[in-house]
Motif scaffolding. Structure first.
Motif, PDB file in Angstrom:
ATOM      1  N   LEU A 116      20.079  -5.584  -8.624  1.00  0.00           N
ATOM      2  CA  LEU A 116      19.156  -6.658  -8.253  1.00  0.00           C
ATOM      3  C   LEU A 116      18.102  -6.871  -9.333  1.00  0.00           C
ATOM      4  N   VAL A 117      17.652  -5.809  -9.952  1.00  0.00           N
ATOM      5  CA  VAL A 117      16.638  -5.956 -11.002  1.00  0.00           C
ATOM      6  C   VAL A 117      17.150  -6.843 -12.145  1.00  0.00           C
ATOM      7  N   GLU A 118      18.434  -6.804 -12.428  1.00  0.00           N
ATOM      8  CA  GLU A 118      19.014  -7.656 -13.469  1.00  0.00           C
ATOM      9  C   GLU A 118      19.001  -9.126 -13.053  1.00  0.00           C
ATOM     10  N   THR A 119      19.282  -9.381 -11.772  1.00  0.00           N
ATOM     11  CA  THR A 119      19.213 -10.767 -11.252  1.00  0.00           C
ATOM     12  C   THR A 119      17.780 -11.289 -11.363  1.00  0.00           C
ATOM     13  N   ILE A 120      16.823 -10.455 -11.015  1.00  0.00           N
ATOM     14  CA  ILE A 120      15.422 -10.855 -11.091  1.00  0.00           C
ATOM     15  C   ILE A 120      15.018 -11.130 -12.536  1.00  0.00           C
ATOM     16  N   LYS A 121      15.411 -10.276 -13.450  1.00  0.00           N
ATOM     17  CA  LYS A 121      15.094 -10.490 -14.867  1.00  0.00           C
ATOM     18  C   LYS A 121      15.660 -11.812 -15.368  1.00  0.00           C
ATOM     19  N   ARG A 122      16.897 -12.090 -14.985  1.00  0.00           N
ATOM     20  CA  ARG A 122      17.564 -13.302 -15.452  1.00  0.00           C
ATOM     21  C   ARG A 122      16.925 -14.552 -14.868  1.00  0.00           C
ATOM     22  N   ASP A 123      16.583 -14.517 -13.578  1.00  0.00           N
ATOM     23  CA  ASP A 123      16.074 -15.706 -12.885  1.00  0.00           C
ATOM     24  C   ASP A 123      14.555 -15.839 -12.943  1.00  0.00           C
ATOM     25  N   GLY A 124      13.881 -14.841 -13.462  1.00  0.00           N
ATOM     26  CA  GLY A 124      12.428 -14.905 -13.607  1.00  0.00           C
ATOM     27  C   GLY A 124      11.679 -14.384 -12.412  1.00  0.00           C
ATOM     28  N   MET A 125      10.431 -14.063 -12.642  1.00  0.00           N
ATOM     29  CA  MET A 125       9.558 -13.548 -11.587  1.00  0.00           C
ATOM     30  C   MET A 125       8.417 -14.513 -11.354  1.00  0.00           C
ATOM     31  N   PHE A 159      10.788  -7.460  -4.399  1.00  0.00           N
ATOM     32  CA  PHE A 159      11.553  -6.311  -4.872  1.00  0.00           C
ATOM     33  C   PHE A 159      10.568  -5.149  -4.914  1.00  0.00           C
ATOM     34  N   ILE A 160      10.809  -4.143  -4.071  1.00  0.00           N
ATOM     35  CA  ILE A 160       9.836  -3.092  -3.819  1.00  0.00           C
ATOM     36  C   ILE A 160      10.409  -1.741  -4.222  1.00  0.00           C
ATOM     37  N   GLY A 161       9.672  -1.008  -5.035  1.00  0.00           N
ATOM     38  CA  GLY A 161      10.039   0.361  -5.386  1.00  0.00           C
ATOM     39  C   GLY A 161       9.557   1.290  -4.282  1.00  0.00           C
ATOM     40  N   LEU A 162      10.483   1.827  -3.523  1.00  0.00           N
ATOM     41  CA  LEU A 162      10.120   2.678  -2.380  1.00  0.00           C
ATOM     42  C   LEU A 162       9.426   3.958  -2.852  1.00  0.00           C
ATOM     43  N   SER A 163       8.404   4.369  -2.126  1.00  0.00           N
ATOM     44  CA  SER A 163       7.706   5.611  -2.460  1.00  0.00           C
ATOM     45  C   SER A 163       8.543   6.831  -2.061  1.00  0.00           C
ATOM     46  N   LYS A 164       9.460   6.630  -1.130  1.00  0.00           N
ATOM     47  CA  LYS A 164      10.370   7.690  -0.667  1.00  0.00           C
ATOM     48  C   LYS A 164      11.762   7.072  -0.568  1.00  0.00           C
ATOM     49  N   PHE A 182       0.807  -1.217   0.000  1.00  0.00           N
ATOM     50  CA  PHE A 182       0.000   0.000   0.000  1.00  0.00           C
ATOM     51  C   PHE A 182       0.843   1.272   0.000  1.00  0.00           C
ATOM     52  N   ASP A 183       2.127   1.148   0.159  1.00  0.00           N
ATOM     53  CA  ASP A 183       2.977   2.332   0.224  1.00  0.00           C
ATOM     54  C   ASP A 183       4.270   2.096  -0.556  1.00  0.00           C
ATOM     55  N   SER A 184       4.109   1.775  -1.830  1.00  0.00           N
ATOM     56  CA  SER A 184       5.275   1.574  -2.691  1.00  0.00           C
ATOM     57  C   SER A 184       4.906   1.945  -4.124  1.00  0.00           C
ATOM     58  N   ARG A 185       5.921   2.163  -4.943  1.00  0.00           N
ATOM     59  CA  ARG A 185       5.695   2.467  -6.353  1.00  0.00           C
ATOM     60  C   ARG A 185       5.334   1.212  -7.129  1.00  0.00           C
ATOM     61  N   PHE A 186       5.944   0.080  -6.747  1.00  0.00           N
ATOM     62  CA  PHE A 186       5.660  -1.207  -7.375  1.00  0.00           C
ATOM     63  C   PHE A 186       6.205  -2.303  -6.483  1.00  0.00           C
ATOM     64  N   MET A 187       5.805  -3.518  -6.780  1.00  0.00           N
ATOM     65  CA  MET A 187       6.324  -4.668  -6.051  1.00  0.00           C
ATOM     66  C   MET A 187       6.311  -5.883  -6.973  1.00  0.00           C
ATOM     67  N   TYR A 188       7.443  -6.562  -7.028  1.00  0.00           N
ATOM     68  CA  TYR A 188       7.565  -7.829  -7.748  1.00  0.00           C
ATOM     69  C   TYR A 188       8.025  -8.880  -6.751  1.00  0.00           C
ATOM     70  N   GLN A 189       7.451 -10.038  -6.862  1.00  0.00           N
ATOM     71  CA  GLN A 189       7.909 -11.141  -6.026  1.00  0.00           C
ATOM     72  C   GLN A 189       8.549 -12.178  -6.920  1.00  0.00           C
ATOM     73  N   SER A 190       9.661 -12.705  -6.473  1.00  0.00           N
ATOM     74  CA  SER A 190      10.426 -13.667  -7.251  1.00  0.00           C
ATOM     75  C   SER A 190      10.928 -14.761  -6.325  1.00  0.00           C
ATOM     76  N   LEU A 191      11.285 -15.879  -6.905  1.00  0.00           N
ATOM     77  CA  LEU A 191      11.940 -16.944  -6.153  1.00  0.00           C
ATOM     78  C   LEU A 191      13.413 -16.937  -6.520  1.00  0.00           C
ATOM     79  N   ILE A 192      14.273 -16.630  -5.549  1.00  0.00           N
ATOM     80  CA  ILE A 192      15.723 -16.582  -5.788  1.00  0.00           C
ATOM     81  C   ILE A 192      16.422 -17.204  -4.606  1.00  0.00           C
ATOM     82  N   PRO A 193      17.071 -18.270  -4.631  1.00  0.00           N
ATOM     83  CA  PRO A 193      16.673 -19.503  -5.305  1.00  0.00           C
ATOM     84  C   PRO A 193      15.771 -20.291  -4.363  1.00  0.00           C
ATOM     85  N   GLY A 194      14.562 -20.461  -4.742  1.00  0.00           N
ATOM     86  CA  GLY A 194      13.623 -21.270  -3.987  1.00  0.00           C
ATOM     87  C   GLY A 194      12.976 -20.599  -2.779  1.00  0.00           C
ATOM     88  N   ARG A 195      13.273 -19.333  -2.517  1.00  0.00           N
ATOM     89  CA  ARG A 195      12.582 -18.618  -1.440  1.00  0.00           C
ATOM     90  C   ARG A 195      12.105 -17.290  -1.999  1.00  0.00           C
TER      91      ARG A 195
END
Length: 169
Positions: free
Chosen positions: A159-168, A73-78, A56-69
């Motif tokens: 970190l965004v590059e790791t997420i892109k490579r390993d999938g969301m 990844f949250i875009g902070l509003s501030k 409720f207080d972020s620009r965006f949020m992606y959840q990923s499994l890296i590795p297996g947990r």
């Protein structure tokens, strides 16, 4: 425990001050960029509750499994501000399978901007820092532990590059 955005700003302040001193003492200004701050959770329940607050207080949020947990990844509003740039992202980490982590602000991850990763590792060692190589399935980093236990983590990529490579998820 970080449960809402305000907690992050209040509780991260002493670590950011320690991080800034480290960057200044080691001549890292204009050599590295702060990528993100990481908060680790001791249970999946705490991870879920914390993630819900940030939804409720972020620009965006992606959840990923890296590795297996789960990693959120949250875009902070501030942003958080450091000597080597603003931190616009939070990595929220679910408990590891071995239950080895507690609730805490764990690290700020940095990436080199004017030198290679290998040069950055050597540069910090030459300055007298103990730089520990950490081999993980998804990527290898080098960590420098501060007196407080807080970690300055060196990474080859954002970190965004790791997420892109390993999938969301």
């Amino acid at each position: 425990m970080i449960q809402k955005i305000e907690d992050l700003y209040v509780k991260s302040d002493p670590f950011i001050k320690e991080f800034d001193i480290f960057c200044n003492v080691n001549g890292l200004i204009n050599k590295v960029k702060a990528d993100h701050v990481c908060v680790k959770c001791s249970t999946s329940e705490i991870y879920e509750n914390t993630r819900k607050h940030f939804e409720f207080d972020s620009r965006f949020m992606y959840q990923s499994l890296i590795p297996g947990r789960r990693i959120a990844f949250i875009g902070l509003s501030k942003s958080l501000y450091t000597a080597v740039g603003e931190i616009k992202y939070l990595e929220l980490s679910d408990q590891k399978k071995d239950n080895s982590q507690g609730d805490r602000i764990d690290h700020i991850e940095i990436v080199p901007v004017t030198l290679t990763y290998e040069e950055l590792v050597s540069f910090l060692k030459e300055k007298g820092n103990e730089v520990k190589e950490i081999i993980r399935p998804h990527h290898t980093t080098h960590d420098v532990y501060m007196k407080s236990g807080f970690i300055v983590r060196l990474s080859r990529e954002l970190l965004v590059e790791t997420i892109k490579r390993d999938g969301m998820v």
